[in-house]
Design a protein around this motif. Structure first.
Motif, PDB file in Angstrom:
ATOM      1  N   ASP A 106       0.830  -1.212   0.000  1.00 46.20           N
ATOM      2  CA  ASP A 106       0.000   0.000   0.000  1.00 46.20           C
ATOM      3  C   ASP A 106       0.866   1.265   0.000  1.00 46.20           C
ATOM      4  OD1 ASP A 106      -2.410  -1.392   0.079  1.00 46.20           O
ATOM      5  OD2 ASP A 106      -2.373  -1.538   2.264  1.00 46.20           O
ATOM      6  N   ILE A 107       2.119   1.155   0.445  1.00 41.09           N
ATOM      7  CA  ILE A 107       2.994   2.327   0.528  1.00 41.09           C
ATOM      8  C   ILE A 107       3.636   2.559  -0.830  1.00 41.09           C
ATOM      9  CG2 ILE A 107       4.892   3.407   1.766  1.00 41.09           C
ATOM     10  CD1 ILE A 107       2.425   2.718   3.456  1.00 41.09           C
ATOM     11  N   LEU A 108       3.287   3.671  -1.451  1.00 39.82           N
ATOM     12  CA  LEU A 108       3.789   3.975  -2.786  1.00 39.82           C
ATOM     13  C   LEU A 108       5.172   4.627  -2.739  1.00 39.82           C
ATOM     14  CD1 LEU A 108       0.483   5.383  -4.323  1.00 39.82           C
ATOM     15  CD2 LEU A 108       1.342   3.026  -4.345  1.00 39.82           C
ATOM     16  N   GLU A 109       5.405   5.479  -1.761  1.00 38.48           N
ATOM     17  CA  GLU A 109       6.702   6.135  -1.605  1.00 38.48           C
ATOM     18  C   GLU A 109       6.819   6.663  -0.179  1.00 38.48           C
ATOM     19  OE1 GLU A 109       7.227   9.590  -4.032  1.00 38.48           O
ATOM     20  OE2 GLU A 109       5.129  10.216  -3.850  1.00 38.48           O
ATOM     21  N   ALA A 110       8.053   6.947   0.205  1.00 39.43           N
ATOM     22  CA  ALA A 110       8.308   7.456   1.557  1.00 39.43           C
ATOM     23  C   ALA A 110       9.456   8.445   1.496  1.00 39.43           C
ATOM     24  CB  ALA A 110       8.627   6.316   2.517  1.00 39.43           C
ATOM     25  N   TRP A 111       9.415   9.422   2.382  1.00 40.76           N
ATOM     26  CA  TRP A 111      10.484  10.419   2.450  1.00 40.76           C
ATOM     27  C   TRP A 111      10.473  11.097   3.818  1.00 40.76           C
ATOM     28  CZ3 TRP A 111       5.891  11.041  -0.049  1.00 40.76           C
ATOM     29  CH2 TRP A 111       5.124  12.162   0.258  1.00 40.76           C
ATOM     30  N   VAL A 112      11.598  11.650   4.182  1.00 42.93           N
ATOM     31  CA  VAL A 112      11.724  12.466   5.388  1.00 42.93           C
ATOM     32  C   VAL A 112      11.680  13.925   4.954  1.00 42.93           C
ATOM     33  CG1 VAL A 112      13.215  13.142   7.308  1.00 42.93           C
ATOM     34  CG2 VAL A 112      13.069  10.734   6.617  1.00 42.93           C
ATOM     35  N   GLU A 113      10.922  14.733   5.668  1.00 38.64           N
ATOM     36  CA  GLU A 113      10.813  16.157   5.340  1.00 38.64           C
ATOM     37  C   GLU A 113      11.249  16.987   6.546  1.00 38.64           C
ATOM     38  OE1 GLU A 113       7.985  17.594   2.059  1.00 38.64           O
ATOM     39  OE2 GLU A 113       6.901  17.904   3.937  1.00 38.64           O
ATOM     40  N   LEU A 114      12.141  17.936   6.291  1.00 41.26           N
ATOM     41  CA  LEU A 114      12.674  18.788   7.352  1.00 41.26           C
ATOM     42  C   LEU A 114      12.805  20.220   6.863  1.00 41.26           C
ATOM     43  CD1 LEU A 114      15.567  16.475   8.635  1.00 41.26           C
ATOM     44  CD2 LEU A 114      13.390  16.902   9.804  1.00 41.26           C
ATOM     45  N   ASP A 115      12.710  21.147   7.818  1.00 44.48           N
ATOM     46  CA  ASP A 115      12.764  22.579   7.501  1.00 44.48           C
ATOM     47  C   ASP A 115      14.099  23.154   7.949  1.00 44.48           C
ATOM     48  OD1 ASP A 115      12.188  25.223   6.918  1.00 44.48           O
ATOM     49  OD2 ASP A 115      11.125  25.566   8.796  1.00 44.48           O
ATOM     50  N   PRO A 116      14.982  23.574   7.010  1.00 41.06           N
ATOM     51  CA  PRO A 116      16.225  24.242   7.404  1.00 41.06           C
ATOM     52  C   PRO A 116      15.903  25.583   8.068  1.00 41.06           C
ATOM     53  CG  PRO A 116      16.316  23.508   5.110  1.00 41.06           C
ATOM     54  CD  PRO A 116      14.891  23.418   5.552  1.00 41.06           C
ATOM     55  N   SER A 117      16.378  25.753   9.301  1.00 40.32           N
ATOM     56  CA  SER A 117      16.017  26.960  10.059  1.00 40.32           C
ATOM     57  C   SER A 117      17.232  27.649  10.677  1.00 40.32           C
ATOM     58  CB  SER A 117      15.020  26.591  11.170  1.00 40.32           C
ATOM     59  OG  SER A 117      15.578  25.605  12.027  1.00 40.32           O
ATOM     60  N   TYR A 118      18.434  27.158  10.362  1.00 40.86           N
ATOM     61  CA  TYR A 118      19.634  27.687  11.016  1.00 40.86           C
ATOM     62  C   TYR A 118      20.825  27.375  10.127  1.00 40.86           C
ATOM     63  CZ  TYR A 118      23.400  27.966  14.542  1.00 40.86           C
ATOM     64  OH  TYR A 118      24.547  28.255  15.229  1.00 40.86           O
ATOM     65  N   VAL A 119      21.802  28.281  10.085  1.00 37.24           N
ATOM     66  CA  VAL A 119      23.023  28.010   9.333  1.00 37.24           C
ATOM     67  C   VAL A 119      24.206  28.643  10.044  1.00 37.24           C
ATOM     68  CG1 VAL A 119      22.723  30.017   7.820  1.00 37.24           C
ATOM     69  CG2 VAL A 119      24.166  28.101   7.076  1.00 37.24           C
ATOM     70  N   TYR A 120      25.306  27.905  10.075  1.00 40.05           N
ATOM     71  CA  TYR A 120      26.591  28.399  10.554  1.00 40.05           C
ATOM     72  C   TYR A 120      27.591  28.085   9.449  1.00 40.05           C
ATOM     73  CZ  TYR A 120      30.715  28.993  13.578  1.00 40.05           C
ATOM     74  OH  TYR A 120      31.908  29.411  14.130  1.00 40.05           O
ATOM     75  N   GLY A 121      28.167  29.134   8.854  1.00 38.88           N
ATOM     76  CA  GLY A 121      29.119  28.936   7.774  1.00 38.88           C
ATOM     77  C   GLY A 121      28.730  29.731   6.548  1.00 38.88           C
TER      78      GLY A 121
END
Length: 403
Positions: A106-121
């Protein structure tokens, strides 16, 4: 006679600490114009290695443990504060009953979703991040050293992330999905699935690179998504941990102290109050001039901490460092000077030290940037130079003459 003098000073001090002058933040010229003010330069300025918590639950109000709203991943070269590499480890929570009736096909696809909210560099860096499955077991109740690395499997996918991205998708390939579908959907999920790691490839050479922070809360879009023909299931993040390998700068800076949050490099200094004598205080204030130019150099950014905390530290007979509760929260003013937001407690502490003629003094003081959420935030306190009218210092405003 001495006892009476100390009692009189204590009474005056209590009254003085309740004056409005005890809570002012302004950088005024009273140090030079007010004869009541004594300036004590800080001594022994150095860094101190202090453990940092980089693990917790991705929940704004967890029932147990500490909330951790960010994970870090990436690698950066920084000559001023030292190079750093971070690996993010994330596990997931599945709502009871959310997968009832589903089978692997039943699972057609899967992914992890994350929001970039910080950067150093370097904010222009296109940072490659691999998604790898965590092998073995781990939990946030364990006291992992900050640079702990967990065993992971082969890279499932690689995604380039930039500081300007909104939600980023890290794909789970079909082969992994098919092999683990029963685990993702079945009763063994909570104990058998340990989540994923986000890390740079082993052959990645930062030039200068970046470490990017991702929000962990479901309200920010974080989660593992499984798409079916009818719906998309979302597994929120649960346990999270950031492994940080932070190294000291290759050369000792000559202009500033390289204080940085997750590198565990806090500020250490001493203050000699013996020259003041026994006298009541109107207030005691700490001033930490900060090198503003280091926060942003072209496209390379080093975030400043939202706050830091001042601690008094005693060394016991066994050589262990014992920290009292914080003496105050330090914030940055518009003039880029660290000051105690509310100096009343610090004033009362200094008053006690003076009344006891140093008997209750600390071996040293420590300023530690706020460690939550996990970050590489810097507080580049300026080193004193000859002729500097405003070095790192404590100022004491006296009520009267010494007794």
């Amino acid at each position: 006679m001495r006892l009476f003098a100390v009692a009189a000073v204590a009474a005056l001090a209590l009254s003085a600490c309740q004056e409005p002058a005890g809570v002012g933040l302004g950088l005024i010229d009273e140090e030079q114009s007010d004869p009541r003010v004594r300036v004590i330069p800080l001594a022994g300025l150095d860094t101190l290695q202090t453990p940092t918590i980089a693990q917790g639950f991705a929940d704004p109000s967890p029932q147990s443990g500490i909330s951790q709203s960010r994970v870090l991943a990436g690698s950066v070269v920084d000559l001023e504060f030292g190079d750093a590499t971070a690996v993010a480890y994330i596990d997931f929570f599945r709502e009871p009953g959310s997968t009832d009736g589903l089978v692997g096909t039943d699972i057609l696809e899967a992914w992890v979703e994350l929001d970039p909210s910080y950067v150093y560099g370097d904010t222009t860096t296109a940072l490659p991040l691999e998604l790898r499955p965590i092998q073995g077991t781990w939990d946030v109740d364990s006291e992992y050293p900050p640079d702990t690395l967990f065993t992971v499997g082969a890279a499932l996918s690689t995604t380039e992330v930039t500081a300007s991205d909104s939600l980023r998708r890290f794909d789970v390939p079909q082969a992994f999905l098919r092999a683990n579908a029963d685990l993702l959907l079945g009763d063994a999920f909570s104990d058998g699935f340990e989540g994923f790691a986000l890390q740079v490839p082993e052959d990645y050479l930062p030039a200068p690179g970046a470490v990017i922070g991702f929000s962990t809360f479901e309200s920010a879009g974080a989660g593992l998504r499984l798409a079916t023909a009818e719906d998309t299931l979302v597994f929120a993040l649960s346990e999270v941990f950031t492994s940080i390998d932070a190294r000291p700068p290759p050369f000792a800076p000559t202009t500033h102290i390289p204080v940085r949050s997750a590198s565990r490099a806090s500020l250490r200094f001493t203050v000699d109050f013996s020259s003041v004598g026994v006298t009541p205080l109107a207030n005691a204030r700490l001033f930490l001039p900060v090198e503003q130019s280091l926060f942003e150099v072209g496209s390379f950014v080093r975030p400043a901490p939202s706050s830091a905390f001042l601690f008094g530290v005693r060394v016991n007979d066994d050589g262990d460092e014992v920290r009292d509760p914080p003496l105050g929260e330090i914030i940055l003013t518009d003039e880029f000077v660290g000051v105690i937001a509310d100096p009343r407690q610090f004033t009362q502490t200094v008053q006690r030290i003076i009344l006891e003629a140093g008997d209750q003094d600390y071996d040293f003081y420590e300023v530690l940037p706020d460690a939550s959420p996990v970050s590489l935030d810097v507080l580049p306190v300026r080193l004193p130079v000859e002729g500097d009218p405003r070095p790192p210092r404590v100022t004491l405003t006296l009520v009267g003459e010494s007794l």
